[in-house]
Design an enzyme around this catalytic site. Structure first.
Site, mmCIF file in Angstrom:
data_model
loop_
_atom_site.group_PDB
_atom_site.id
_atom_site.type_symbol
_atom_site.label_atom_id
_atom_site.label_comp_id
_atom_site.label_asym_id
_atom_site.label_seq_id
_atom_site.Cartn_x
_atom_site.Cartn_y
_atom_site.Cartn_z
ATOM 1 N N ARG A 1 -13.165 2.288 -4.396
ATOM 2 C CA ARG A 1 -11.796 1.965 -4.015
ATOM 3 C C ARG A 1 -11.729 0.472 -3.694
ATOM 4 N NH1 ARG A 1 -10.178 4.310 1.474
ATOM 5 N NH2 ARG A 1 -10.503 2.163 2.117
ATOM 6 N N TYR B 1 -13.804 -1.347 8.251
ATOM 7 C CA TYR B 1 -14.943 -0.447 7.982
ATOM 8 C C TYR B 1 -15.630 -0.655 6.630
ATOM 9 C CZ TYR B 1 -11.163 2.040 5.578
ATOM 10 O OH TYR B 1 -10.125 2.353 4.758
ATOM 11 N N HIS C 1 -6.871 2.249 1.672
ATOM 12 C CA HIS C 1 -6.503 3.645 1.420
ATOM 13 C C HIS C 1 -5.001 3.702 1.122
ATOM 14 C CE1 HIS C 1 -5.629 7.847 1.947
ATOM 15 N NE2 HIS C 1 -4.904 7.597 3.019
#
Lengths: 326, 333
Positions: free
Chosen positions: B232, B245, B236
């Site tokens: 990714r 993170y 998100h």
């Protein structure tokens, strides 16, 4: 007319609907070769074959979830939850998916899904077999919730449920499977969803009930008739859609109301009925409405269940209490 | 080996570039407060586009999770149009018009997998020759529905393809916290179906895997689980801050494997793509997404749309609620 018990009436209705519409498919645990653990699906596998009568893996979640895909494919699934308490493991699909399919696709797909499940107590089952979840189910927008009290209605309402383009939870009283027996019309017999039935006439008080509690209420009515009391029993037959007009009519005629249900009291559908009575017929009431129900505990184990389920004595006591109000 | 033709590969790049261009435009529109939450497509393009190209839109269904619609151009411009409606919260966004064989997004993760199996099963019962391809993520593989659906598909030999888009992250949860299995593809063993893991940045590999799974399904041999491993490259969603993170060095390494850059350089070397093509495709994609946004923004909404399509026919109670709602709307006008 033929006298049948409720199980025979359900079985007859399933046979008739499968013969009438080849899109109807039956799925569930043990519904095929075994004919269902109660024999509700007896003979379907032999008559309609394994493509239309499917013994599914042991997963309530995927039984409910697969009905969504079957409906999208244009079929008419009739699924069985072996016991309604087991539907907790399917609730994410029933509440989150089955009930919303029409809404979330804005009508592209007809969720013509029927999910049958036995429920209610009185037969000394192990845990989670007897839970009355109708109040929870009625609180899920998009679902219809049907709960017959007689064999004739079980036949006629099930046929209507299967033909209905919306998802229907069809709740069958465990105790009624063999315990309830009445005259059932032969051939095509349809009872519309959303129409209540007067199970006993009367004008002193009305007991509003559904499923097996209708049988209990009728016994109370019969018993009190001997004392000159005229106790009407209104069998809702379907909780969603609710026959609001029939409730209002009965309350206006009687002025006194007892609502009887087997479920946990708090948040139960009985509360919905009381609210409806107050909204529709407050000025006809001659006494406060009283609920008779299970207690606010999980459905109990066998040695406790007779205390839990409202019986004739509890219902009769509630009736007397309401009649005593001047 | 079934490789896509040059024409197919070129069309795949068109779809991939369009998807990313549109996703970035939607990101900006969200930042401007014009549209709702966006889950960017960056890094997922090769997998979704190649999978769609291995299918036949006239017969095969796509069951998305939620990130895929921009990469489903192959299924028609309506998918983009409905996606913009869906994004701004217009109810009609959930109605992808027939006969397009795409279901609306699914937010309750993995619940679409039993639907996909039921649909595939229903198709076989009606002798419909299509297959169903369901997208889901690495995170969704932890849901019971994944196992229950995989199991049923195995037993039924249902013509379904489970495509696990492993982008390494379920919001902030990395795959090693999601599973102790050696791969997501390995979970196919529990269902008695083949599981294959492919490079999700390589359109040829994804196309070949989906093509093979489709042939298998169509010949009655049943389901396949495909894991497409990718990374990714964005957040998100617009509500997420991945710098909290995602290790910067991992992201930098992943960017060197950008699926669009990989395919573009291949096609340029083969003389199938150039800068002018790139800019034409980007420009057309922007025009399309802006038109879809404008259409969505100006789509009428009935005053009682709130109550439509819940059930086939209003119950007396719902009819009464509708009257009350309409009176309320009148009163506030």
């Amino acid at each position: 007319m033929t006298e049948l018990n409720m199980l025979e009436a359900i079985n007859e209705s399933l046979h008739a609907e499968m013969a009438r519409d080849e899109r109807v498919v039956v799925l569930g645990e043990d519904v095929g070769r075994n004919g269902g653990v109660f024999r509700a699906t007896e003979g379907l596998y032999e008559k309609f074959g394994e493509r239309r009568v499917y013994d599914s893996p042991l997963s309530e979640g995927v039984i409910a979830g697969a009905t969504v895909g079957l409906a999208i494919a244009g079929l008419v699934p009739v699924a069985e939850m072996q016991f309604l308490g087991f539907a907790y493991q399917a609730m994410h699909q029933i509440a989150g998916q089955v009930a919303r399919l029409r809404y979330r696709t804005q009508g592209r797909f007809d969720p013509a899904i029927t999910i049958r499940a036995p429920f209610g107590g009185g037969v000394r089952t192990p845990e989670l077999h007897s839970d009355s979840l109708e109040g929870q189910l009625a609180n899920i927008a998009g679902l219809k919730v049907v709960a017959p009290a007689t064999a004739a209605d079980a036949k006629g309402l099930l046929a209507s449920a299967i033909r209905d383009p919306d998802p229907v939870m069809f709740l069958e009283p465990l105790r009624g499977y063999r315990g309830i027996r009445d005259e059932v019309p032969e051939g095509e017999h349809l009872v519309p969803l959303g129409s209540a039935r007067t199970a006993r006439p009367g004008d002193d008080l009305v007991i509003i009930a559904w499923s097996h509690q209708v049988e209990m209420a009728c016994r109370v009515s019969d018993r009190l008739a001997g004392e000159g009391l005229s106790i009407r029993v209104l069998d809702l037959r379907s909780l969603v859609p609710l026959d609001v007009a029939a409730i209002a009519e009965a309350v206006d005629a009687c002025g006194r109301v007892v609502v009887s249900e087997e479920a946990v009291q708090t948040g139960g559908f009985g509360g919905e009925i009381v609210a409806t009575v107050v909204e529709e017929s407050f000025w006809s009431l001659e006494a406060p409405v009283v609920r008779v129900s299970g207690y606010d505990v999980p459905y109990p184990v066998g040695m406790l269940e007779d205390r839990y389920i409202p019986d004739e004595d509890r219902i009769a006591a509630a009736v007397r209490r309401v009649l005593e109000v001047a | 080996m079934t490789r896509p033709s040059d024409g197919q590969r070129r069309q795949m790049l068109v779809d991939m570039v369009s998807a990313r261009t549109q996703s970035q435009r939607m990101w900006n529109l969200q930042r401007q407060g014009q549209i709702g939450t966006v889950a960017p497509i960056d890094g997922h393009e090769a997998t979704i586009v190649a999978a769609a190209h291995a299918l036949d839109p006239a017969h095969d269904w796509v069951v998305p999770q939620y990130r895929e619609p921009l990469a489903l151009r192959r299924y028609g411009p309506e998918v983009l149009e409905q996606f913009l409606l869906y994004n701004i919260g217009h109810p009609a966004g959930g109605h992808i018009p027939a006969p397009i064989r795409v279901l609306p997004n699914q937010i309750s993760l993995a619940t679409q997998l039993p639907h996909a199996v039921g649909l595939a099963w229903g198709m076989t019962l009606q002798d419909d020759p299509g297959v169903v391809l369901a997208f889901f993520g690495d995170g969704s593989s932890s849901q019971g529905d994944f196992y229950e659906a995989g199991n049923l598909a195995g037993v039924l030999k249902a013509p379904v393809i489970f495509l696990c888009v492993n982008n390494q992250w379920a919001i902030s949860t990395p795959v090693h916290l999601q599973t102790a299995a050696e791969s997501f593809a390995a979970k196919a063993a529990a269902f008695g179906i083949p599981g294959v893991k492919v490079d999700g940045n390589d359109v040829d590999a994804v196309y070949e895997a989906v093509h093979g799974a489709r042939e298998r399904a169509r010949s009655g041999l049943g389901a396949t689980l495909i894991e497409a491993a990718l990374y990714r490259l964005g957040a998100h969603t617009t509500a997420d801050d991945p710098t909290r993170y995602v290790p910067a060095e991992d992201l930098a390494a992943a960017r060197r494997n950008d699926p669009i850059a990989i395919l573009r350089s291949r096609l340029e070397a083969e003389g199938l793509w150039d800068a002018a093509t790139q800019s034409e495709v980007e420009s057309a994609a922007l025009t399309a997404v802006d038109a879809a946004h404008e259409r969505a923004r100006t789509m009428p909404l009935a005053p009682d749309a709130l109550l439509d399509h819940c059930v086939s026919e209003d119950s007396p109670r719902l009819a009464r609620q509708r009257l009350a709602l309409l009176a309320e709307v009148e009163g506030t006008r």
